[in-house]
Each structure stands twice: as structure tokens, then as C-alpha cells.
Design an enzyme around this catalytic site. Structure first.
Site, PDB file in Angstrom:
ATOM      1  N   LYS A 198       0.838  -1.195   0.000  1.00  0.00           N
ATOM      2  CA  LYS A 198       0.000   0.000   0.000  1.00  0.00           C
ATOM      3  C   LYS A 198       0.875   1.248   0.000  1.00  0.00           C
ATOM      4  O   LYS A 198       0.606   2.224  -0.696  1.00  0.00           O
ATOM      5  CB  LYS A 198      -0.891  -0.051   1.241  1.00  0.00           C
TER       6      LYS A 198
ATOM      7  N   LYS B 158      -4.367   3.694  -8.443  1.00  0.00           N
ATOM      8  CA  LYS B 158      -3.237   4.416  -7.827  1.00  0.00           C
ATOM      9  C   LYS B 158      -1.934   4.101  -8.530  1.00  0.00           C
ATOM     10  O   LYS B 158      -1.028   4.906  -8.590  1.00  0.00           O
ATOM     11  CB  LYS B 158      -3.078   3.942  -6.376  1.00  0.00           C
TER      12      LYS B 158
HETATM   13  P1  NAI Z   1     -12.786  -4.756   4.174  1.00  0.00           P
HETATM   14  O1  NAI Z   1     -11.750  -5.254   5.115  1.00  0.00           O
HETATM   15  O2  NAI Z   1     -14.009  -4.154   4.738  1.00  0.00           O
HETATM   16  O3  NAI Z   1     -13.242  -5.918   3.186  1.00  0.00           O
HETATM   17  C1  NAI Z   1     -12.374  -6.859   2.663  1.00  0.00           C
HETATM   18  C2  NAI Z   1     -13.084  -8.202   2.667  1.00  0.00           C
HETATM   19  O4  NAI Z   1     -12.228  -9.158   2.060  1.00  0.00           O
HETATM   20  C3  NAI Z   1     -13.395  -8.714   4.065  1.00  0.00           C
HETATM   21  O5  NAI Z   1     -14.784  -8.981   4.163  1.00  0.00           O
HETATM   22  C4  NAI Z   1     -12.558  -9.994   4.173  1.00  0.00           C
HETATM   23  O6  NAI Z   1     -13.224 -10.972   4.934  1.00  0.00           O
HETATM   24  C5  NAI Z   1     -12.408 -10.392   2.726  1.00  0.00           C
HETATM   25  N1  NAI Z   1     -11.269 -11.234   2.364  1.00  0.00           N
HETATM   26  C6  NAI Z   1      -9.995 -11.201   2.822  1.00  0.00           C
HETATM   27  N2  NAI Z   1      -9.255 -12.133   2.193  1.00  0.00           N
HETATM   28  C7  NAI Z   1     -10.070 -12.749   1.304  1.00  0.00           C
HETATM   29  C8  NAI Z   1      -9.877 -13.791   0.360  1.00  0.00           C
HETATM   30  N3  NAI Z   1      -8.711 -14.406   0.216  1.00  0.00           N
HETATM   31  N4  NAI Z   1     -10.942 -14.177  -0.383  1.00  0.00           N
HETATM   32  C9  NAI Z   1     -12.147 -13.574  -0.257  1.00  0.00           C
HETATM   33  N5  NAI Z   1     -12.385 -12.594   0.641  1.00  0.00           N
HETATM   34  C10 NAI Z   1     -11.343 -12.188   1.398  1.00  0.00           C
HETATM   35  O7  NAI Z   1     -12.043  -3.747   3.189  1.00  0.00           O
HETATM   36  P2  NAI Z   1     -12.675  -2.631   2.220  1.00  0.00           P
HETATM   37  O8  NAI Z   1     -12.699  -1.348   2.943  1.00  0.00           O
HETATM   38  O9  NAI Z   1     -13.912  -3.167   1.616  1.00  0.00           O
HETATM   39  O10 NAI Z   1     -11.536  -2.526   1.112  1.00  0.00           O
HETATM   40  C11 NAI Z   1     -11.341  -3.614   0.235  1.00  0.00           C
HETATM   41  C12 NAI Z   1     -10.057  -3.467  -0.551  1.00  0.00           C
HETATM   42  O11 NAI Z   1     -10.136  -2.340  -1.390  1.00  0.00           O
HETATM   43  C13 NAI Z   1      -8.823  -3.297   0.320  1.00  0.00           C
HETATM   44  O12 NAI Z   1      -7.780  -4.086  -0.174  1.00  0.00           O
HETATM   45  C14 NAI Z   1      -8.466  -1.866   0.151  1.00  0.00           C
HETATM   46  O13 NAI Z   1      -7.082  -1.647   0.285  1.00  0.00           O
HETATM   47  C15 NAI Z   1      -8.923  -1.626  -1.283  1.00  0.00           C
HETATM   48  N6  NAI Z   1      -9.126  -0.210  -1.512  1.00  0.00           N
HETATM   49  C16 NAI Z   1     -10.121   0.461  -0.837  1.00  0.00           C
HETATM   50  C17 NAI Z   1     -10.288   1.811  -1.025  1.00  0.00           C
HETATM   51  C18 NAI Z   1     -11.401   2.537  -0.330  1.00  0.00           C
HETATM   52  O14 NAI Z   1     -12.194   1.943   0.359  1.00  0.00           O
HETATM   53  N7  NAI Z   1     -11.529   3.824  -0.513  1.00  0.00           N
HETATM   54  C19 NAI Z   1      -9.414   2.561  -1.936  1.00  0.00           C
HETATM   55  C20 NAI Z   1      -8.419   1.741  -2.582  1.00  0.00           C
HETATM   56  C21 NAI Z   1      -8.304   0.414  -2.373  1.00  0.00           C
END
Ligand code: NAI
Length: 517
Positions: free
Chosen positions: A360, A473
Site C-alpha cells: 500500500k 493508484k
Molecule cells: P474490508 O476489510 O471491509 O473488506 C475486505 C473483505 O475481504 C473482508 O470482508 C474480508 O473478509 C475479505 N477477504 C480477505 N481475504 C479474502 C480472500 N482471500 N478471499 C475472499 N475474501 C477475502 O475492506 P474494504 O474497505 O472493503 O476494502 C477492500 C479493498 O479495497 C482493500 O484491499 C483496500 O485496500 C482496497 N481499496 C479500498 C479503497 C477505499 O475503500 N476507498 C481505496 C483503494 C483500495
């Protein structure tokens, strides 16, 4: 009197001998005008040669029934996006502190941004929505599915995320509580220890068995929902980098062999990407890890499938890639760019693990490079502004991300120009629309082919979807081409691609010439 500005909501139909609409396709001849340059050091000048290439694009007009499969479906982004699509589709309104709210797709460039097309008979500037240029899937028609290591149903996941208003969550519960993500490919060595307790919905078996199971899921989903095309988007937690052998990282057959051999460095995200590609589905990497290795990209080329990455650009980095461009574009010299971010969502919690933070941090840091090196009048070779990014986990704030950015620039005659920007937004509110846009545009790319004069057949576009750099990004480029991070150049690239598909030249902004007689 001013003739003003007009917004025209209808689909665009180009009337030109160079463009032909059949029932099935849009055929568009396009003159690609490039400029090639070389340095004539002896005489101290830059030699410039305009070049013109003839291309013909063919875009399939038939919009398919599209499935969007999210990896990490039960996360903040996945559940927020799902809720938004259901709320829009069912037109669910809700009470908030502000009053009655209705659903929308604000923040989705395909749905709510407009493009300048030209002028009408009165000389008014005419704008159309981006989705009016060529036929695109509408988000309300997308069938959603996906995987998560957590077994929570989507209604519970939405409550856990605490992104949307309570009244909306309550109304959505009947739609979402029967939806449960499929069991996920998982390897505990690739995400932080603090996520392990969530992992109660995982596939067992070897890497090959997990890959086969993911492919079965995609096929079953397509058959059950009568879906014609599927896009897979990684919106799960950032993984650490996979450290594969050079052979497996570069050659598709060695990569597939490493999966068969249950090689420990095959990450879950690689399994999802390979499963998607082998099932002819575009794959989008919304996180910074190195899933889209050269071997994965080559596999995508073999299957003529678009791939896009890395790491969605939705918040502070997006603003940085436009604000720095603004400063440098005005001839000001940013010397120190310092940003502090703090938030308390699950993804930030997982980034408190140093190994997971590394990808990141690299992704957030690279965003200035092309902007700075475009201007040697300000920056000497190798010179860069001091660029510091601090990120802190503050649980109480949940998904509400705050960032404070300070830009200190050198200005005219020893003056300083300092800008301090404070942003606050729910992280997923900014990111979920990007997931939609990348899926919708990747689907479009599968319907576009092109040929050059003399070519008998049309060929697919390059698999690395550079035109989607706007959303990333750390935008991927093919064959070592330099990435573009400057946001408005990225936006123009996207806009110009859509224009090219209907035979329109790039948006040139030559309005100093006035309207034609
Ligand atoms: P979050 O933590 O709420 O959701 C991620 C989900 O992925 C969780 O429900 C987790 O249980 C699941 N997970 C983890 N490993 C897994 C796998 N191997 N297979 C299937 N599911 C799996 O995170 P959020 O906020 O939804 O963000 C998701 C991704 O998007 C992150 O990697 C984040 O870095 C990326 N991202 C988010 C941004 C934003 O929210 N503004 C901006 C840029 C990137």
C-alpha cells in the site's frame, strides 16, 4: 448574449461517412494523430514529426447480461456496492438526519460524469453523459455475486460496515440477508494475523483444487443466473507481495505448473485472477499487491481478456494526482507534500501489520513521478518533492476517513505557496462506484476490436486496460510503457477512447478558434 451550455441525455449517434452503425456493430474509422520527437542536441532543438495512423474500431452494440463477482464481497466496499445497486434497482428511499434521501450513483464516472461533445446550431456547448457515447451495461442490470472468507450474510456485513444509514440498512435487510458469499480461496500467510478470526468460510484443498473450485463457481453462477459475461474484481484485503520464482512470475505455463505443485508463494489473489482469466472473465485488481504478474498478464493476452490494476484511486491519492498536477501545471514547484490519513475500518486494521502495509505504501508513493518528471524547468533530473504519507488506525472513526494534506511550493521570486486540505469521507462511498465503473468499462473492452489498413480480421485490444488508469493508484501499462498518474490526462484518455469508438477525434479544447461558420 451567451448561448450557454446544454446537457443532452440521449444516446449519441454519429453522422459521418467514416462511421457506420449496423444492427450488430458500430464501425468507426479513426485517424490516430501522434507526434514523434527526437532531440537534435548539436543544434539545440527538439525535432518533431507529426504522424498519422489509420485505425478502424468495431464495437459490438449488444449489451450483455453482466455478472460482477467481487472477491471480499462481505467487506465494506462489497456490501456497500451491493446495497447501492439493490437500493437503486428497487428505488428504495430512506430517512436520514437531513430528511428523505433517494438512491443515486454519484461518484461513478460512467453514470454521473459528462463529456463535452461539441456545439449545437446556436453555438451552445453540448455535454452528454459518458454512458451515452457507446452502449454500456447499466448498473441496475448487473447481477452480483462473490466470495468472502467471512460467512456473514450481506445484511449483517452491511451492518458491520456501518457505511450506509440505518433506515436504508433496515429496508435492505430482506433483500440481503439471504445472500451469502461463496467459500473463499485463503492462505493465512498472505493476510494479517488480525484477520484470521474472520476466516470461517474458506475452501479446503490444494491450490489447484481451490482454483478448480473458483472456476466452478464462475460457471455455476453464469448458468444459474443466465449471465453472458462476468467481470471479477478483487476488493478483498491487501495481501503481502507474492514472491514467486522468476519463471513462474514470467511464464504462464510455469505459473500453472506452480499452482499444480501447490507452491507456497501462490497467493489467493493469483488463484482468483487465473480462475477469472481461464473462464474468459476480465479481472480487476483493486488492491496494491502484485497479483497481475507478467505471467498472469500473458495468460490474459492468450485468452484475449482485459485486466486492470492496481489499487483503486478513490480518495487522498486521487486528489494528490490532480492537485500536484495543478501546481506543476501552473509552474509552481511543490517541495513538500505531506499527508496524514486516519480511519478505523477493517482494511486499515489489517494494514497495521507492517508486511501488509508495504504494498500500500509503495502504491501511495508512486503517484507523483510522471507529473514531476514532465517539468525539467522546475525539477532537475532525479529531483523530487519531499513526499511523506502517514496512515493511522483510529477504531472509533470506522470507515470515515480523514486526511490532512499539506502542499508547500516554491513560488515567484522566493515566495512560498502553502495549501492545506482537509478531507473527510466514508472510504467505501468513494470506492464502491469505482468498482462499478471498472466492471462496466472492462465489459465494454471485451466488445471492442480494431484493425489497421490491410488487416483482414479485427483483433482484440491489448489486455492491459491502460484506459482505466484513471481508477488506479498504480496504473499498469504493457511492455514497459511509462504509466500516467496525472488525473486529467487519465480522464482524457478514457474520454478519448470512447470518442474514438464512434470515430470522433480527441477532445482538443481548441475553443479559442470559436465555433465554425
Ligand atoms: P474490508 O476489510 O471491509 O473488506 C475486505 C473483505 O475481504 C473482508 O470482508 C474480508 O473478509 C475479505 N477477504 C480477505 N481475504 C479474502 C480472500 N482471500 N478471499 C475472499 N475474501 C477475502 O475492506 P474494504 O474497505 O472493503 O476494502 C477492500 C479493498 O479495497 C482493500 O484491499 C483496500 O485496500 C482496497 N481499496 C479500498 C479503497 C477505499 O475503500 N476507498 C481505496 C483503494 C483500495
Amino acid at each position: 448574449a451567451s448561448v450557454g451550455v446544454r446537457y443532452s441525455p440521449w444516446p449519441v449517434q454519429v453522422d459521418s461517412p467514416e462511421v457506420h452503425y449496423s444492427d450488430e456493430y458500430i464501425f468507426a474509422k479513426f485517424h490516430y494523430e501522434q507526434v514523434s520527437t527526437c532531440e537534435d542536441r548539436q543544434n539545440g532543438r527538439t525535432l518533431v514529426r507529426p504522424e498519422r495512423q489509420q485505425l478502424e474500431f468495431r464495437t459490438d452494440r449488444c449489451v450483455p447480461r453482466l455478472g460482477l463477482l467481487q472477491v471480499g464481497w462481505g467487506g465494506n466496499n462489497g456490501s456497500t456496492l451491493t446495497a447501492a445497486v439493490v437500493a437503486n434497482r428497487e428505488n428504495i428511499c430512506w430517512e436520514s438526519r437531513e430528511g428523505l434521501c433517494s438512491p443515486n450513483y454519484y461518484g461513478s464516472v460512467t453514470q454521473t460524469a459528462s463529456v463535452h461533445l461539441g456545439c449545437d446550431e446556436q453555438g451552445a456547448d453540448v455535454f452528454v453523459p459518458l454512458h451515452a457515447i457507446v452502449p454500456l451495461v447499466h448498473p441496475n442490470d448487473i447481477i452480483l455475486g462473490g466470495w468472502d472468507i467471512s460467512s456473514s450474510n450481506l445484511a449483517d456485513a452491511l451492518d458491520r460496515a456501518k457505511v450506509l444509514d440505518v433506515d436504508l440498512r433496515r429496508q435492505l435487510r430482506p433483500f440481503l440477508e439471504r445472500i451469502k458469499p461463496w467459500r473463499a480461496a485463503f492462505d493465512k500467510s498472505f493476510i494479517a494475523q488480525n484477520q484470521q478470526s474472520r476466516a470461517d468460510n474458506i475452501l479446503s484443498g490444494s491450490k489447484q483444487e481451490q482454483l478448480d473450485s473458483l472456476r466452478d463457481d464462475i460457471r455455476r453462477f453464469k448458468a444459474e443466473h443466465k449471465v453472458e459475461k462476468v467481470v471479477v474484481v478483487w476488493s478483498a484485503n491487501s495481501e503481502r507481495y507474492a514472491e514467486l520464482t522468476t519463471e513462474a512470475a514470467c511464464l504462464p505455463e510455469k505459473l500453472l505448473q506452480a499452482i499444480r505443485n501447490n507452491e507456497a508463494e501462490i497467493s489467493p489473489s493469483i488463484l482468483y485472477a487465473v480462475a477469472a482469466i481461464l473462464e474468459h472473465c476480465p479481472y480487476v485488481n483493486g488492491s496494491p499487491q502484485n497479483t497481475l504478474l507478467p505471467s498472469v498478464v500473458e495468460l490474459a493476452r492468450q485468452q484475449a481478456v482485459p485486466v486492470s490494476g492496481n489499487d483503486f484511486k478513490s480518495g487522498q491519492t486521487r486528489l494528490k494526482s490532480v492537485f500536484t498536477d495543478f501546481l506543476v501545471g501552473c509552474g509552481l514547484k511543490p517541495r513538500a507534500i505531506v499527508t496524514y490519513n486516519h480511519l478505523g475500518n477493517n482494511d486499515m486494521y489489517q494494514l497495521t501489520d507492517g508486511t501488509m502495509w508495504k504494498p500500500k505504501s509503495v502504491s501511495k508513493s508512486g503517484v507523483l513521478e510522471d507529473i514531476v518528471s514532465s517539468n525539467r524547468a522546475l525539477f532537475a533530473e532525479g529531483e523530487e518533492p519531499d513526499h511523506v504519507v502517514v496512515v493511522k488506525y483510529v477504531p472509533f472513526l470506522g470507515d470515515s476517513k480523514r486526511d490532512i494534506s499539506e502542499y508547500t511550493s516554491e513560488a515567484f521570486m522566493g515566495g512560498r505557496y502553502t495549501n492545506i486540505i482537509h478531507n473527510e469521507a466514508l472510504d467505501s462511498i468513494l470506492c464502491a462506484p469505482l468498482i462499478l465503473d471498472t466492471a462496466i468499462l472492462c465489459e465494454l473492452l471485451t466488445r471492442v476490436t480494431f484493425r489497421r489498413p490491410g488487416d483482414e480480421t479485427y483483433r482484440p485490444l491489448e489486455s492491459v486496460a491502460v484506459a482505466l488508469s484513471f481508477f488506479m493508484k498504480n496504473p499498469m501499462t504493457p511492455y514497459g510503457l511509462p504509466p500516467v498518474n496525472a488525473l486529467w490526462r487519465q480522464r482524457l484518455c478514457l474520454e478519448n477512447m470512447l470518442r474514438a469508438l464512434v470515430g470522433l477525434g480527441p477532445s482538443h479544447e481548441l475553443w479559442f478558434l470559436g465555433a465554425s461558420d
